[in-house]
Design a protein around this motif. Structure first.
Motif, mmCIF file in Angstrom:
data_model
loop_
_atom_site.group_PDB
_atom_site.id
_atom_site.type_symbol
_atom_site.label_atom_id
_atom_site.label_comp_id
_atom_site.label_asym_id
_atom_site.label_seq_id
_atom_site.Cartn_x
_atom_site.Cartn_y
_atom_site.Cartn_z
ATOM 1 N N LEU A 299 -55.127 44.254 118.706
ATOM 2 C CA LEU A 299 -53.871 43.516 118.604
ATOM 3 C C LEU A 299 -52.750 44.512 118.862
ATOM 4 O O LEU A 299 -52.478 45.399 118.042
ATOM 5 N N ASN A 300 -52.126 44.389 120.030
ATOM 6 C CA ASN A 300 -51.061 45.312 120.436
ATOM 7 C C ASN A 300 -49.699 44.788 119.995
ATOM 8 O O ASN A 300 -49.466 43.576 119.991
ATOM 9 N N PHE A 301 -48.804 45.699 119.671
ATOM 10 C CA PHE A 301 -47.490 45.298 119.175
ATOM 11 C C PHE A 301 -46.471 46.373 119.505
ATOM 12 O O PHE A 301 -46.821 47.531 119.751
ATOM 13 N N VAL A 302 -45.203 45.974 119.517
ATOM 14 C CA VAL A 302 -44.109 46.925 119.645
ATOM 15 C C VAL A 302 -43.594 47.287 118.260
ATOM 16 O O VAL A 302 -43.497 48.456 117.893
ATOM 17 N N HIS A 304 -43.529 45.654 113.916
ATOM 18 C CA HIS A 304 -43.883 44.603 112.984
ATOM 19 C C HIS A 304 -42.979 44.718 111.758
ATOM 20 O O HIS A 304 -41.923 45.331 111.831
ATOM 21 N N HIS A 305 -43.383 44.115 110.652
ATOM 22 C CA HIS A 305 -42.461 43.972 109.523
ATOM 23 C C HIS A 305 -42.252 45.256 108.728
ATOM 24 O O HIS A 305 -41.336 45.338 107.918
ATOM 25 N N ASP A 306 -43.126 46.254 108.931
ATOM 26 C CA ASP A 306 -42.951 47.536 108.253
ATOM 27 C C ASP A 306 -42.250 48.525 109.184
ATOM 28 O O ASP A 306 -41.780 48.160 110.247
ATOM 29 N N GLU A 307 -42.232 49.777 108.770
ATOM 30 C CA GLU A 307 -41.649 50.798 109.629
ATOM 31 C C GLU A 307 -42.551 51.060 110.832
ATOM 32 O O GLU A 307 -43.737 50.722 110.821
ATOM 33 N N LEU A 308 -41.975 51.653 111.871
ATOM 34 C CA LEU A 308 -42.775 52.174 112.980
ATOM 35 C C LEU A 308 -43.443 53.442 112.462
ATOM 36 O O LEU A 308 -42.823 54.494 112.348
ATOM 37 N N ASN A 309 -44.728 53.331 112.119
ATOM 38 C CA ASN A 309 -45.443 54.425 111.475
ATOM 39 C C ASN A 309 -45.926 55.425 112.512
ATOM 40 O O ASN A 309 -46.546 55.054 113.508
ATOM 41 N N LEU A 310 -45.652 56.711 112.276
ATOM 42 C CA LEU A 310 -45.962 57.752 113.250
ATOM 43 C C LEU A 310 -46.847 58.841 112.648
ATOM 44 O O LEU A 310 -46.754 60.019 113.023
ATOM 45 N N ASP A 311 -47.743 58.471 111.749
ATOM 46 C CA ASP A 311 -48.519 59.492 111.051
ATOM 47 C C ASP A 311 -49.829 59.862 111.733
ATOM 48 O O ASP A 311 -50.565 60.715 111.229
ATOM 49 N N ILE A 353 -35.960 47.651 127.745
ATOM 50 C CA ILE A 353 -36.536 46.659 126.827
ATOM 51 C C ILE A 353 -37.606 45.844 127.547
ATOM 52 O O ILE A 353 -38.728 45.661 127.053
ATOM 53 N N GLU A 354 -37.264 45.357 128.756
ATOM 54 C CA GLU A 354 -38.235 44.590 129.533
ATOM 55 C C GLU A 354 -39.459 45.437 129.856
ATOM 56 O O GLU A 354 -40.600 44.957 129.769
ATOM 57 N N LEU A 355 -39.245 46.680 130.255
ATOM 58 C CA LEU A 355 -40.358 47.564 130.569
ATOM 59 C C LEU A 355 -41.320 47.668 129.394
ATOM 60 O O LEU A 355 -42.547 47.569 129.554
ATOM 61 N N THR A 356 -40.783 47.864 128.197
ATOM 62 C CA THR A 356 -41.621 48.038 127.012
ATOM 63 C C THR A 356 -42.459 46.802 126.744
ATOM 64 O O THR A 356 -43.667 46.897 126.459
ATOM 65 N N TYR A 357 -41.847 45.616 126.846
ATOM 66 C CA TYR A 357 -42.609 44.399 126.598
ATOM 67 C C TYR A 357 -43.575 44.087 127.737
ATOM 68 O O TYR A 357 -44.646 43.496 127.505
ATOM 69 N N SER A 358 -43.245 44.504 128.952
ATOM 70 C CA SER A 358 -44.193 44.345 130.048
ATOM 71 C C SER A 358 -45.436 45.192 129.794
ATOM 72 O O SER A 358 -46.567 44.741 130.043
ATOM 73 N N VAL A 359 -45.244 46.400 129.288
ATOM 74 C CA VAL A 359 -46.383 47.234 128.904
ATOM 75 C C VAL A 359 -47.196 46.523 127.825
ATOM 76 O O VAL A 359 -48.431 46.413 127.913
ATOM 77 N N LEU A 360 -46.504 46.025 126.789
ATOM 78 C CA LEU A 360 -47.185 45.342 125.693
ATOM 79 C C LEU A 360 -48.068 44.206 126.196
ATOM 80 O O LEU A 360 -49.245 44.097 125.826
#
Length: 537
Positions: A299-302, A304-311, A353-360
């Motif tokens: 399940l790919n996403f840009v 979600h409801h939490d932080e963008l986690n980078l750990d 923005i469009e580029l990012t969602y096109s990747v998604l």
């Protein structure tokens, strides 16, 4: 294929509380959500994932559950839920709900009995210790808020385990009685028509920390899957597991555990690639993913409801993302994440923005949108913690963005009023009147994505090019192939695919109208931050 419906679904995530208020009390509810189902259907959504809507003290956005068998009275009744399910089914929209069983609220009747009587059966529903081990800093989920995994309870005269807030005591999953309770919970909501569950905090659910004589908790994922399938053959379970690549197979098993997993690893590589404007980083992310069973799906996403986690990336890589997209301290959270929505991160640049969602939408797997992404909502950094990205939905330029007729000071969450992301500038109604708006672009890409099932269920391969800024990949299924090219760089270029298999390409989607490709010339022009999807003939 009916049982694999999730492979080419379009997922949409929302919190009932912040989506639409039907009765003017300032709180979103199921009647309001039901009235907005036509919006979701028109957008092309085929599956809704609902955040917790159960009765809760709301210490943690509803993830501290007091009653697993009911609806928070502020959001409606079970009758409202059933009517919502009926209306969603009429529109061909499936519904998934959060299964929050790593922990309960401290106010749950189970815990209240557990703390008051050590001889009660409910005492063993939780994990207790008279002399708990010292908590290591890396074990703290909410760094800066909590300082231990153990909290002393005076009434019980013992410490209880909590991986999250101290108001959320962990359940003892090793206890067969607890597992039976979880089966009952799943059975209840399956009977009301849901198509499956999102397992919250899955790694902690199967973590034996503090549990003595513990069985192999990983087998519980298989048991859950077997129970769900026995009640509804096409129901799914997907897990929230932000874990390293080598730990991912635990959640898929041999195709007998979870059907879906959030693609946290690729999500973090994607933002690193966007920061670097370099395709190799994204390719590295794809290559780092383990092989999964045929029945499994990412399940790919840009966001979600939490932080963008980078750990899952290195400290230096995390700093690259911070510098590019969250340079100020109040844009960061817990030392490891970003508490912003995508458009402000990209300074409102529409082409990026469009580029990012096109990747998604073209990545191997199933795409997930979060409410408000279809119109490019922003965040409110004046709000505490994760609430910065949990403002109410912006429907129109009317009072409170059309979310509620209540006074603004009683809204469950604030509406963004000022600036370029305020509701008067960013809302559904205005964008639907503008043929060049983001929401109309979103409807378009969703429609095209549905016509390209290869991206959801096909075998994928990376395509080599002569341009380091261009990410190119192909997905093939049942003799049909689709190719996507994305220019992560800020300059136009001409791309040559290093393969003679893909000379005859037919444009199906792109950032602009390009000249038809010459079959005899393998070069493909693409603009800065451009994207092009092709069919292979």
């Amino acid at each position: 294929m009916q049982k694999l419906w999730y492979k080419n679904a379009i997922f949409y995530s929302l919190d009932v509380e912040t989506f639409m208020d039907s009765d003017g009390d300032g709180i979103g509810d199921f009647q309001g959500l039901t009235k907005r189902l036509d919006h979701l259907s028109g957008l092309g959504i085929t599956c809704l994932w609902l955040l917790p809507f159960y009765p809760s003290p709301n210490r943690d956005n509803g993830y501290d559950v007091m009653d697993y068998y009911n609806v928070d009275p502020r959001l409606g009744t079970l009758g409202d839920f059933v009517e919502f399910m009926h209306q969603a089914s009429d529109r061909g929209i499936r519904v998934l709900v959060d299964l929050v069983v790593n922990h309960t609220s401290i106010q749950h009747p189970w815990f209240q009995q557990a703390r008051s009587d050590k001889h009660s059966k409910y005492h063993d529903y939780y994990v207790w210790s008279e002399n708990p081990p010292k908590t290591k800093p890396e074990q703290i989920i909410f760094s800066g808020v909590e300082d231990s995994l153990w909290e002393y309870d005076k009434q019980a005269d013992a410490y209880y385990l909590h991986h999250f807030y101290k108001e959320q005591p962990d359940l003892n999953i090793a206890n067969p009685a607890v597992r039976e309770e979880i089966y009952k919970i799943m059975g209840f909501w399956l009977q009301l028509g849901v198509s499956g569950f999102r397992i919250d905090a899955a790694p902690f659910l199967i973590n034996p920390l503090g549990i003595s004589d513990c069985p192999d908790l990983q087998t519980f994922l298989k048991d859950m899957r077997e129970f769900i399938t026995s009640r509804r053959g096409d129901a799914i379970v997907f897990a929230e597991a932000n874990v390293s690549s080598e730990k991912i197979p635990v959640y898929f098993g041999n195709g007998d555990r979870c059907q879906m997993l959030f693609n946290f690893l690729l999500n973090q590589y994607m933002f690193l690639a966007l920061a670097r404007k370099d395709s190799q980083t994204l390719l590295d992310g794809l290559k780092s993913l383990p092989d999964i069973p045929n029945i499994g799906q990412w399940l790919n996403f840009v966001r979600h409801h939490d932080e963008l986690n980078l750990d899952l990336i290195s400290d230096s890589e995390r700093q690259e993302i911070f510098q590019a997209f969250a340079p100020e301290k109040n844009m960061q959270i817990f030392g490891r994440g970003v508490r912003r929505r995508l458009p402000p991160m990209l300074r409102g640049e529409r082409r990026r923005i469009e580029l990012t969602y096109s990747v998604l939408f073209s990545l191997p797997g199933t795409p997930l949108l979060r409410y408000g992404e279809e119109i490019g909502m922003g965040e409110d950094l004046s709000l505490e913690g994760r609430n910065s990205v949990r403002t109410v939905m912006q429907w129109s330029n009317a009072l409170n963005g059309g979310f509620s007729t209540a006074s603004s000071d009683v809204l469950t969450r604030p509406v963004i009023k000022e600036g370029e992301y305020g509701y008067k500038q960013v809302n559904v109604t205005d964008q639907q009147r503008d043929p060049n708006s983001l929401i109309n672009w979103m409807e378009h890409i969703i429609r095209i994505r549905k016509q390209c099932p290869e991206f959801g269920c096909g075998k994928w391969q990376i395509l080599e090019t002569d341009q380091p800024c261009v990410f190119a990949h192909c997905c093939e299924s049942e003799g049909e192939s689709a190719i996507a090219l994305h220019n992560l760089g800020d300059y136009s270029c001409t791309v040559t695919l290093k393969s003679d298999e893909y000379n005859h390409l037919i444009d199906i989607f792109g950032d602009s109208q390009y000249e038809p490709l010459d079959i005899n010339l393998p070069s493909i022009p693409i603009k800065a931050y451009g994207y092009r999807w092709f069919r292979v003939k």
